[in-house]
Design a protein around this motif. Structure first.
Motif: not given
Length: 785
Positions: A123-129, A137-145, A163-165
């Motif tokens: 992606g153009t926005t970095a994955a994290a955490d 069996n699954h991988v969880q990760f965050r992109v932005g919020s 998540l939305r502010t």
């Protein structure tokens, strides 16, 4: 030219003590350090525990190359290999058969049995955490919020929580009598509203029931910002840390730049200064993912949260009393929120903004309530290091670091709340890594001497301590994927950081690199003698590095130069290659020219425990100056030091201490060079300064007694001030303001050297040379009279 030569550590021989040191010139000492041979900057294991990668700066360039060691030789990784490269800090599954890799913001999974690498996102926005889900069996990760889950079986990425502010557009509007009247009187409006609501409800119900659709967003309101968030491995809950939107009203610093590529003066926004306003407090929210229900977690149950340890100061300064709970911060997802592998337990770490308390609390997920697990309090300030924690593989035992004994040590807390120490003693552990079964902890340790660092281990059964290395200067380490070896980064006084491997049960190290140049290795250097200087103020011995001729001339008195390392919590009296390697070469030059030099780990330095760290609370520059006076007297008594000709110098905190020495002990220190110095602590940042001096509004006396600008009228000796004009750490303004004070006081024998293109840490050899030429000339004309 660089060299990578594998050989056993037993082949390393120290310089012969009586060999004449190789002369060093100032120009050579301050030259681009490429001539030394660039160190190994970072290193990590390949997936099979047989390959090793490391980063190294390219000679004559700012580019960093990646190197691979597979067997005996090291070779540079070429561009074609990058797509299959492993990365540092992989995340392993429970069975340790798979690992998540994060590289360039993209996410991959490596099969540790076959080596097959699967890309999860590009992606153009970095994955994290990234983390493994509880089912494995699954991988969880965050992109932005937003949080996502990748299914290995389906090769599908699905959103889990968005998540939305912002305000929830479907939420009922606030009560309004005109609106209610309008809907009561206008039946057409009421019918249109009913149809709209029914359509929305139907659309949302269909979306919730359709597993192929993304979930509805979780709305947190438009008055907050998201600081961090963490998803439970079972995917049921989300913890979110928020702060008030636009709540920080502190003024932003402005830094002018005069020498620019554009040819015009420019201005950068910089950090904010220490203030009673301080950083914004954080709030903690629990989100039930399935229902999108958001609950604010109350901090009321944290012990002491309502007690103000600074109440007396607040009253004395006629400031408003504390109302409600003290503010807290949850700093970073990895640092502040830790889930058990099954997702059924979570622990959070909160630190009081006033710096006096640190709490670890569990969360009763069903009741949406915090449950205190551990409290660490300090009348001065809680250390911002040594705060790691997490869960054991049994998903119920908590491990954590604490300074409660006076030194940073490792603890286990069982599900019943009973805790026991795994390590103890007048030494400190750090950088904990656990074996896959949770039975063995590996960590950095210094049990022999404060400045001697090894890799140690202990086990959860009996807490027996074992030193796994015998190098003295270990910098960091990494456990291999199979758990059988340690990749160790280490150094010596004149060897920049290198790497080697050792068995995870201990033993001799196999050295993998020696990147020093032939010229640097061929030189004989003055080996710093690590000495314990007695304290006359009731402190433990003050450890120091002594540079002097092997044999002192009978009857001769030697001018003394004292070096002060920077702070931010630093230790320089170690067996490692120093951060101040240029200064170490300068000390060789000074000894060549007839000086003796002492470099001290004054009170407040890292590695010596809580009491040493907090000795400067509300009195920066006072205990440290006592230590330097003790060091001076020891040099006079034991090493033929000339008490009438003493110089002192250092940068950052060292520049601050140079001012304190020249201004508060003007009859003992004849000359000094204050480099990038803090002259007034009210101008420094909040995160560091408020720990030690509270805030200027709350504790003005602490700032007054700790700031050199308050003692400017006491100057008697000779002082050089040197400062980078684009310093974004200690602002150039600090030196300018001190210069104005000296002007107004009509002081003589001071000068200000300004460096238009340098920040806090100088990078250009020309500036390094000019600065140290001035220091050398200052000492030559003032200490040899």
């Amino acid at each position: 030219m660089r060299f990578v030569l594998p050989f056993l550590a037993t082949a390393i021989t120290a310089s012969v003590a009586n060999a004449a040191p190789t002369p060093i010139t100032l120009d050579q000492a301050m030259a681009n350090p490429d001539w030394i041979g660039n160190p190994v900057e970072s290193a990590w294991w390949g997936w099979d525990s047989r390959q090793i990668y490391f980063k190294q700066k390219r000679s004559g360039s700012a580019v960093r190359d990646t190197w691979q060691i597979a067997g005996a030789a090291a070779r540079q990784v070429d561009d074609k290999q990058l797509a299959n490269l492993d990365s540092a800090d992989p995340v392993y599954n429970r069975e340790r058969t798979r690992a998540i890799l994060l590289r360039n913001g993209d996410l991959f999974e490596r099969d540790l049995k076959t080596g097959v690498l699967t890309q999860i996102v590009r992606g153009t926005t970095a994955a994290a955490d990234a983390q493994y889900a509880a089912d494995g069996n699954h991988v969880q990760f965050r992109v932005g919020s937003d949080w996502f889950s990748w299914s290995r079986a389906e090769r599908l990425v699905s959103p889990v929580a968005l998540l939305r502010t912002a305000k929830d557009p479907d939420a009922a509007p606030d009560a309004d009598f005109r609106r209610d009247m309008q809907l009561r009187l206008m039946s057409t409006l009421a019918r249109v509203k009913q149809e709209k609501d029914e359509t929305r409800d139907q659309r949302n119900a269909e979306r919730a029931a359709d597993a192929t659709r993304a979930p509805l967003p979780v709305y947190l309101g438009d008055k907050v910002t998201i600081e961090t968030s963490s998803l439970s491995p079972d995917g049921r809950y989300l913890l979110v840390v928020t702060a008030a939107k636009d709540g920080d009203k502190r003024r932003i610093g402005k830094m002018p730049r005069y020498v620019t590529e554009s040819g015009y003066e420019e201005t950068d926004d910089e950090r904010k200064r220490v203030s009673e306003a301080g950083p914004l407090k954080h709030e903690l929210k629990l989100v039930e993912v399935a229902t999108r229900k958001v609950t604010e977690l109350s901090l009321d149950d944290l012990p002491g949260i309502k007690e103000d340890p600074l109440a007396a100061m607040r009253s004395a300064q006629k400031l408003d009393a504390l109302k409600g709970n003290r503010g807290v911060r949850f700093e970073g997802r990895e640092e502040s929120i830790r889930w058990s592998a099954n997702g059924q337990r979570v622990a959070v770490m909160a630190q009081a903004i006033d710096n006096k308390d640190r709490w670890i609390a569990g969360v009763d997920l069903a009741a949406a309530k915090l449950k205190p697990l551990h409290r660490l309090s300090d009348a001065a300030w809680v250390n911002n290091r040594g705060n790691d924690f997490g869960w054991q593989p049994d998903n119920s035992t908590l491990w954590y670091e604490s300074e409660e004994s006076g030194y940073s040590h490792l603890y286990l807390q069982a599900a019943d709340g009973k805790a026991r120490a795994l390590t103890s003693g007048k030494w400190e552990e750090s950088s904990v890594t656990w074996s896959s079964d949770g039975q063995t902890a590996y960590f950095m340790c210094n049990p022999k001497l404060p400045g001697t660092y090894e890799v140690c281990s202990t086990n959860t059964k009996d807490g027996a301590l074992k030193e796994l290395t015998a190098l003295g200067g270990v910098e960091s380490f990494a456990l291999s994927p199979d758990g059988r070896k340690l990749l160790v980064r280490y150094s010596t006084a004149y060897m920049p950081t290198q790497i080697g491997t050792v068995s995870s049960s201990g033993g001799a190290i196999t050295q993998l690199t020696d990147t020093r140049s032939a010229d640097f290795k061929a030189r004989e250097w003055i080996q710093p003698e690590i000495v314990a200087v007695p304290s006359t103020h009731g402190a433990d011995p003050v450890w120091a590095k002594l540079y002097r001729p092997a044999t002192l001339e009978a009857g001769k008195k030697y001018p003394v130069v004292m070096f002060v390392h920077g702070a931010g919590y630093l230790q320089n009296v170690t067996k490692r290659y120093p951060v101040y390697f240029r200064e170490q070469m300068f000390h060789n030059l000074l000894v060549q020219k007839g000086y003796i030099v002492l470099d001290m780990d004054y009170r407040a330095s890292l590695g010596y425990g809580r009491n040493w760290r907090t000795a400067i609370y509300r009195q920066m520059g006072h205990p440290e100056l006592e230590d330097y006076v003790d060091g001076l007297n020891w040099m006079v008594a034991k090493h033929q030091g000339d008490a009438a000709n003493v110089g002192i110098y250092g940068g950052s905190y060292g520049g601050f201490m140079t001012f304190m020495a020249l201004l508060r002990a003007p009859d003992q220190f004849k000359a000094g060079a204050a480099l990038r110095p803090v002259t007034d602590w009210t101008t420094y940042n909040h995160e560091y300064t408020a720990n030690i001096l509270n805030s200027p509004e709350l504790d003005p006396e602490a700032y007054k007694v700790s700031s050199p600008i308050e003692y400017a009228d006491k100057l008697k000796g000779h002082i050089l001030i040197a400062h980078g004009m684009v310093d974004d750490n200690v602002f150039y303004q600090d030196s300018v303001r001190m210069a104005q004070r000296f002007i107004e006081l009509k002081k003589d024998n001071w000068e200000l050297a300004s460096y238009p293109l340098e920040r806090h840490g100088f990078v250009h050899p020309e500036a390094w040379y000019d600065e140290y030429r001035r220091i050398y000339q200052l000492f030559e004309r003032t200490l040899k009279q």
